[in-house]
Design a protein around this motif. Structure first.
Motif, PDB file in Angstrom:
ATOM      1  N   GLY A   1       0.901  -1.093  -0.279  1.00  0.00           N
ATOM      2  CA  GLY A   1      -0.158   0.081  -0.126  1.00  0.00           C
ATOM      3  C   GLY A   1       0.739   1.125  -0.052  1.00  0.00           C
TER       4      GLY A   1
ATOM      5  N   HIS B   1       2.410   2.121  -3.503  1.00  0.00           N
ATOM      6  CA  HIS B   1       1.780   2.598  -4.746  1.00  0.00           C
ATOM      7  C   HIS B   1       0.671   3.612  -4.080  1.00  0.00           C
TER       8      HIS B   1
ATOM      9  N   SER C   1      -1.941   4.724  -6.842  1.00  0.00           N
ATOM     10  CA  SER C   1      -3.325   4.298  -6.665  1.00  0.00           C
ATOM     11  C   SER C   1      -3.655   4.628  -4.942  1.00  0.00           C
TER      12      SER C   1
ATOM     13  N   THR D   1      -6.794   2.411  -3.484  1.00  0.00           N
ATOM     14  CA  THR D   1      -6.468   1.009  -3.042  1.00  0.00           C
ATOM     15  C   THR D   1      -5.317   1.125  -2.006  1.00  0.00           C
ATOM     16  N   SER D   2      -4.375   1.764  -2.023  1.00  0.00           N
ATOM     17  CA  SER D   2      -3.427   1.914  -1.086  1.00  0.00           C
ATOM     18  C   SER D   2      -3.652   2.024   0.376  1.00  0.00           C
TER      19      SER D   2
ATOM     20  N   LEU E   1      -6.694   1.321   1.538  1.00  0.00           N
ATOM     21  CA  LEU E   1      -7.380   0.034   1.878  1.00  0.00           C
ATOM     22  C   LEU E   1      -6.325  -0.968   2.255  1.00  0.00           C
ATOM     23  N   LYS E   2      -5.215  -1.135   1.478  1.00  0.00           N
ATOM     24  CA  LYS E   2      -4.140  -2.134   1.955  1.00  0.00           C
ATOM     25  C   LYS E   2      -3.384  -1.764   3.083  1.00  0.00           C
TER      26      LYS E   2
END
Length: 237
Positions: A40, A43, A47, A50-51, A53-54
């Protein structure tokens, strides 16, 4: 009640009673959490959504591994590191001689005739069999192979699922003479240990309050089935 904590180098650790993950699963959580979190961060600019969330997922897994506590497990009733088990004990009086009751039960494919929680029992040989379990409301079924581990004719039958089965289960039935002639006391003990993980804990949490009554009803069905077989035998004569 006061909360008990342990302290190491001035830092408090969670109450041991709150630990519901074993070390292998904790290691996996830490390793996975670090990998997901680093991915996460790597990136974050390309992103960002998404990052984030990761990073959140990685943080949750890391905390899960370090503390040994899984909130999802606790919500489905798993509050310690002991395997989740569903244990049922039931007893019934059957108006048949002990050897006759034993002989009927020893033919394992007879069991689904009165045990509603069993979808089928296929006898493979004198000791081995394949069992299929119906979960409540027929949401799914579980199958496994088992073998008889102890057989004292007319007295005791015990069985256990084979290694590698997706569910670990054991069972024992004892047949005891009573002072009343041709009447047998049947003691049944069955345990199920569902697959590990949240799904397994959820299955145990779901079926545990239901299975005790279900198996007790099945044992009562056994009594009625044996009594009915006697009536049918008398009619056919």
């Amino acid at each position: 009640m006061a909360t008990i904590t342990q302290h190491i180098n001035g830092r408090s650790l969670p109450n041991q009673h709150n630990i519901n993950l074993k070390w292998p699963e904790r290691y996996i959580s830490v390793i996975t959490g670090v990998k997901v979190g680093l991915s996460g961060l790597k990136h974050m600019f390309s992103s960002p959504f998404t990052s984030i969330l990761k990073i959140g997922t990685g943080g949750y897994l890391l905390n899960r591994g370090i503390t040994g506590h899984c909130e999802l497990y606790e919500q489905v009733g798993k509050t310690d590191t002991e395997p989740v088990k569903v244990a049922i004990r039931a007893s019934v009086l059957v108006g048949k001689p002990r050897t006759e009751v034993y002989d009927f039960w020893r033919k394992l494919d007879n069991l689904p005739l009165f045990m509603s929680h069993l979808k089928s029992v296929e006898v493979l040989d004198n000791l081995s069999s394949r069992w299929s379990l119906k979960l409540p409301t027929d949401i799914a079924s579980l199958s496994w192979d088992a073998e008889i581990t102890y057989d004292d004719p007319g007295e005791v039958i015990a069985w256990e699922s084979l290694p590698g089965s997706n569910i670990h289960t054991t069972g024992k039935v004892r047949f005891v003479d009573t002072p009343e002639p041709d009447t047998t006391l049947v003691h049944v003990t069955i345990t199920y240990e569902p697959p590990v993980g949240v799904l397994g804990a959820w299955i145990a949490h779901l079926v545990n309050p239901l299975f005790q009554k279900m198996v007790q009803d099945d044992v009562e069905n056994f009594k009625r089935y044996m009594d009915m077989s006697e009536i049918i035998s008398e009619i056919s004569e």
